[in-house]
Design a protein around this motif. Structure first.
Motif, PDB file in Angstrom:
ATOM      1  N   LEU A   1     -23.543  51.186  49.957  1.00  0.00           N
ATOM      2  CA  LEU A   1     -24.550  50.337  49.322  1.00  0.00           C
ATOM      3  C   LEU A   1     -25.500  49.723  50.343  1.00  0.00           C
ATOM      4  O   LEU A   1     -26.505  49.119  49.967  1.00  0.00           O
ATOM      5  CB  LEU A   1     -23.871  49.213  48.521  1.00  0.00           C
ATOM      6  CG  LEU A   1     -23.145  49.639  47.242  1.00  0.00           C
ATOM      7  CD1 LEU A   1     -22.414  48.453  46.638  1.00  0.00           C
ATOM      8  CD2 LEU A   1     -24.128  50.228  46.238  1.00  0.00           C
ATOM      9  N   ASP A   2     -25.191  49.867  51.624  1.00  0.00           N
ATOM     10  CA  ASP A   2     -25.979  49.245  52.683  1.00  0.00           C
ATOM     11  C   ASP A   2     -26.885  50.295  53.318  1.00  0.00           C
ATOM     12  O   ASP A   2     -26.405  51.231  53.960  1.00  0.00           O
ATOM     13  CB  ASP A   2     -25.048  48.646  53.735  1.00  0.00           C
ATOM     14  CG  ASP A   2     -25.790  47.776  54.739  1.00  0.00           C
ATOM     15  OD1 ASP A   2     -27.009  47.973  54.905  1.00  0.00           O
ATOM     16  OD2 ASP A   2     -25.153  46.907  55.360  1.00  0.00           O
ATOM     17  N   PRO A   3     -28.214  50.158  53.166  1.00  0.00           N
ATOM     18  CA  PRO A   3     -29.118  51.168  53.744  1.00  0.00           C
ATOM     19  C   PRO A   3     -29.061  51.234  55.270  1.00  0.00           C
ATOM     20  O   PRO A   3     -29.431  52.240  55.860  1.00  0.00           O
ATOM     21  CB  PRO A   3     -30.507  50.728  53.254  1.00  0.00           C
ATOM     22  CG  PRO A   3     -30.358  49.295  52.880  1.00  0.00           C
ATOM     23  CD  PRO A   3     -28.940  49.122  52.425  1.00  0.00           C
TER      24      PRO A   3
ATOM     25  N   ALA B   1     -30.393  37.256  58.630  1.00  0.00           N
ATOM     26  CA  ALA B   1     -29.874  38.164  59.661  1.00  0.00           C
ATOM     27  C   ALA B   1     -29.788  39.621  59.245  1.00  0.00           C
ATOM     28  O   ALA B   1     -29.282  40.448  60.010  1.00  0.00           O
ATOM     29  CB  ALA B   1     -28.500  37.683  60.124  1.00  0.00           C
ATOM     30  N   SER B   2     -30.286  39.992  58.071  1.00  0.00           N
ATOM     31  CA  SER B   2     -30.427  41.408  57.709  1.00  0.00           C
ATOM     32  C   SER B   2     -31.442  41.526  56.593  1.00  0.00           C
ATOM     33  O   SER B   2     -31.629  40.600  55.791  1.00  0.00           O
ATOM     34  CB  SER B   2     -29.089  42.027  57.271  1.00  0.00           C
ATOM     35  OG  SER B   2     -28.775  41.688  55.934  1.00  0.00           O
ATOM     36  N   ASP B   3     -32.098  42.675  56.523  1.00  0.00           N
ATOM     37  CA  ASP B   3     -33.078  42.902  55.460  1.00  0.00           C
ATOM     38  C   ASP B   3     -32.427  42.881  54.083  1.00  0.00           C
ATOM     39  O   ASP B   3     -33.033  42.423  53.109  1.00  0.00           O
ATOM     40  CB  ASP B   3     -33.771  44.250  55.668  1.00  0.00           C
ATOM     41  CG  ASP B   3     -34.738  44.251  56.837  1.00  0.00           C
ATOM     42  OD1 ASP B   3     -34.997  43.170  57.408  1.00  0.00           O
ATOM     43  OD2 ASP B   3     -35.245  45.337  57.182  1.00  0.00           O
TER      44      ASP B   3
ATOM     45  N   SER C   1     -37.134  51.159  53.529  1.00  0.00           N
ATOM     46  CA  SER C   1     -36.815  51.253  52.105  1.00  0.00           C
ATOM     47  C   SER C   1     -36.689  49.873  51.475  1.00  0.00           C
ATOM     48  O   SER C   1     -36.825  49.716  50.263  1.00  0.00           O
ATOM     49  CB  SER C   1     -35.512  52.026  51.903  1.00  0.00           C
ATOM     50  OG  SER C   1     -34.423  51.377  52.550  1.00  0.00           O
ATOM     51  N   LEU C   2     -36.445  48.847  52.316  1.00  0.00           N
ATOM     52  CA  LEU C   2     -36.385  47.466  51.844  1.00  0.00           C
ATOM     53  C   LEU C   2     -37.611  46.674  52.264  1.00  0.00           C
ATOM     54  O   LEU C   2     -38.298  46.060  51.444  1.00  0.00           O
ATOM     55  CB  LEU C   2     -35.131  46.780  52.388  1.00  0.00           C
ATOM     56  CG  LEU C   2     -33.809  47.072  51.718  1.00  0.00           C
ATOM     57  CD1 LEU C   2     -32.671  46.454  52.504  1.00  0.00           C
ATOM     58  CD2 LEU C   2     -33.804  46.521  50.299  1.00  0.00           C
TER      59      LEU C   2
ATOM     60  N   PRO D   1     -43.870  42.025  50.816  1.00  0.00           N
ATOM     61  CA  PRO D   1     -43.295  42.816  51.913  1.00  0.00           C
ATOM     62  C   PRO D   1     -42.792  41.914  53.040  1.00  0.00           C
ATOM     63  O   PRO D   1     -43.369  40.870  53.333  1.00  0.00           O
ATOM     64  CB  PRO D   1     -44.484  43.677  52.367  1.00  0.00           C
ATOM     65  CG  PRO D   1     -45.313  43.822  51.131  1.00  0.00           C
ATOM     66  CD  PRO D   1     -45.218  42.492  50.439  1.00  0.00           C
ATOM     67  N   LEU D   2     -41.692  42.355  53.653  1.00  0.00           N
ATOM     68  CA  LEU D   2     -40.895  41.483  54.515  1.00  0.00           C
ATOM     69  C   LEU D   2     -41.304  41.565  55.983  1.00  0.00           C
ATOM     70  O   LEU D   2     -41.323  42.648  56.587  1.00  0.00           O
ATOM     71  CB  LEU D   2     -39.420  41.876  54.378  1.00  0.00           C
ATOM     72  CG  LEU D   2     -38.376  41.030  55.088  1.00  0.00           C
ATOM     73  CD1 LEU D   2     -38.340  39.607  54.518  1.00  0.00           C
ATOM     74  CD2 LEU D   2     -36.993  41.691  54.962  1.00  0.00           C
ATOM     75  N   THR D   3     -41.625  40.414  56.564  1.00  0.00           N
ATOM     76  CA  THR D   3     -41.695  40.312  58.021  1.00  0.00           C
ATOM     77  C   THR D   3     -40.268  40.403  58.555  1.00  0.00           C
ATOM     78  O   THR D   3     -39.365  39.735  58.050  1.00  0.00           O
ATOM     79  CB  THR D   3     -42.329  38.978  58.438  1.00  0.00           C
ATOM     80  OG1 THR D   3     -43.696  38.971  58.043  1.00  0.00           O
ATOM     81  CG2 THR D   3     -42.256  38.780  59.952  1.00  0.00           C
TER      82      THR D   3
END
Length: 350
Positions: free
Chosen positions: A85-87, A259-261, A292-293, A300-302
């Protein structure tokens, strides 16, 4: 009645390849087994003969000569369902498999869900089924480093393996990202944006050293400022729950380093549900830059970029360096470990 014709054509042999290419059997054997002591011209002729004749090496005989199985164990101290489940792990495994294929090898995935699994995995690793092992998701004090050392099995670790007291295990090759440096980049960026109530969602303290290093990087930058810390488990739901807990305790926070996307995607969901605008009310920075995340979250994530697929390839390359060292009698040279650099990728969330 329909008769089926049975072919009498025999399987091409090493001798056939040698006659076709005009070289000795030993030269053919060296080419087939990937040895370097063959002239380029002879190697080309042998490969042409193999292709023309359709020669397929006898794997059992090849293994007796090379002492190689053509397989590598990839051992994850994670439940199987959670891993896929973790990309991050999907990207890491793609890098590992690509490099193994380049060396004519394949991955055998082993999972450690329960304490009893250690004995099962130890029996498999010690049974001559694989040429080496790539191990990751270890917790401090995990038995795996000692186990592979006792088996004299070449091994490389994803993340620096730690003892129970947090000290590094010595003498083990590993590949890791610059977790502490990447966290510093993230928090400095938030400070540069004028944020002063900066929280963090950290990973589990008992898993590898990545969570501890990223938390240390956060604290390095915020020496004289409040430390707003919530621990989670590197899952989307864990990130969502941790963000909710932070908002309950610190409703005035204006930024969060996650600490993670994957956890950051959960944090964004909670902020949206609580009516907090990103980045106007709360700026968000993640870690990994899994496109993908990071490119598909809203906004959209920095995030801190590390080349996860390249880390997988490096793990396999280091392992093959160790297996080659293991077959060179008297060679005790060290195989270097690698720390992959990180960089900040700025998008709309901060």
């Amino acid at each position: 009645m329909v008769l089926t014709q049975r072919s009498n054509a025999r399987r091409p042999t090493l001798e056939d390849v040698a006659r076709w290419s005009g070289v000795s059997k030993s030269t053919v054997s060296r080419v087939v087994n990937g040895e370097s002591k063959v002239s380029a011209e002879a190697a080309v002729r042998v490969r042409e003969a193999i292709s023309a004749l359709g020669y397929v090496p006898n794997q059992a005989a090849r293994q007796l000569v090379t002492r190689r199985t053509g397989a590598v164990a990839v051992v994850a101290a994670q439940p199987e369902d959670r891993l896929f489940l973790d990309p991050f792990f999907d990207c890491l495994l793609r890098g590992i498999r690509a490099e193994l294929a380049r060396h004519g090898s394949q991955a055998v995935l082993l999972f450690l869900d329960e304490p009893d699994d250690y004995a099962r995995v130890a029996d498999y690793l010690g049974g001559g089924h694989v040429d080496g092992a790539i191990l990751f998701s270890l917790r401090p004090g995990d038995r795996l480093p000692e186990m592979v050392d006792r088996l004299a099995l070449p091994a490389v670790f994803g993340g620096r393996p730690l003892l129970c007291d947090g000290d590094p295990v010595r003498g083990q090759a590993y590949v890791d990202g610059d977790n502490r440096g990447g966290a510093r980049q993230a928090v400095r960026h938030l400070l540069a944006l004028g944020r002063r109530r900066i929280a963090t969602v950290t990973g589990p303290y008992d898993q590898e050293n990545s969570a501890a290093e990223r938390l240390a990087g956060y604290r390095d930058v915020l020496l004289d400022m409040p430390h707003l810390v919530e621990r989670a488990d590197y899952t989307r739901q864990g990130g969502a729950d941790a963000m909710a807990a932070l908002l309950d305790r610190h409703p005035d926070l204006d930024a969060v380093f996650v600490a993670s996307d994957l956890m950051a995607s959960g944090a964004l969901q909670t902020l949206r549900e609580r009516g907090r605008r990103v980045p106007e009310d709360v700026a968000v920075v993640g870690f990994d830059d899994l496109v993908s995340l990071s490119e598909t979250t809203d906004p959209p994530l920095t995030t801190v970029h590390q080349d996860v697929a390249e880390m997988g390839r490096l793990l396999a390359r280091l392992l093959f360096g160790r297996t080659e060292q293991d077959t060179r009698e008297g060679d005790t040279s060290e195989v270097p470990s690698v720390v992959v650099p990180t960089r900040l990728v700025v998008r709309q969330s901060a």
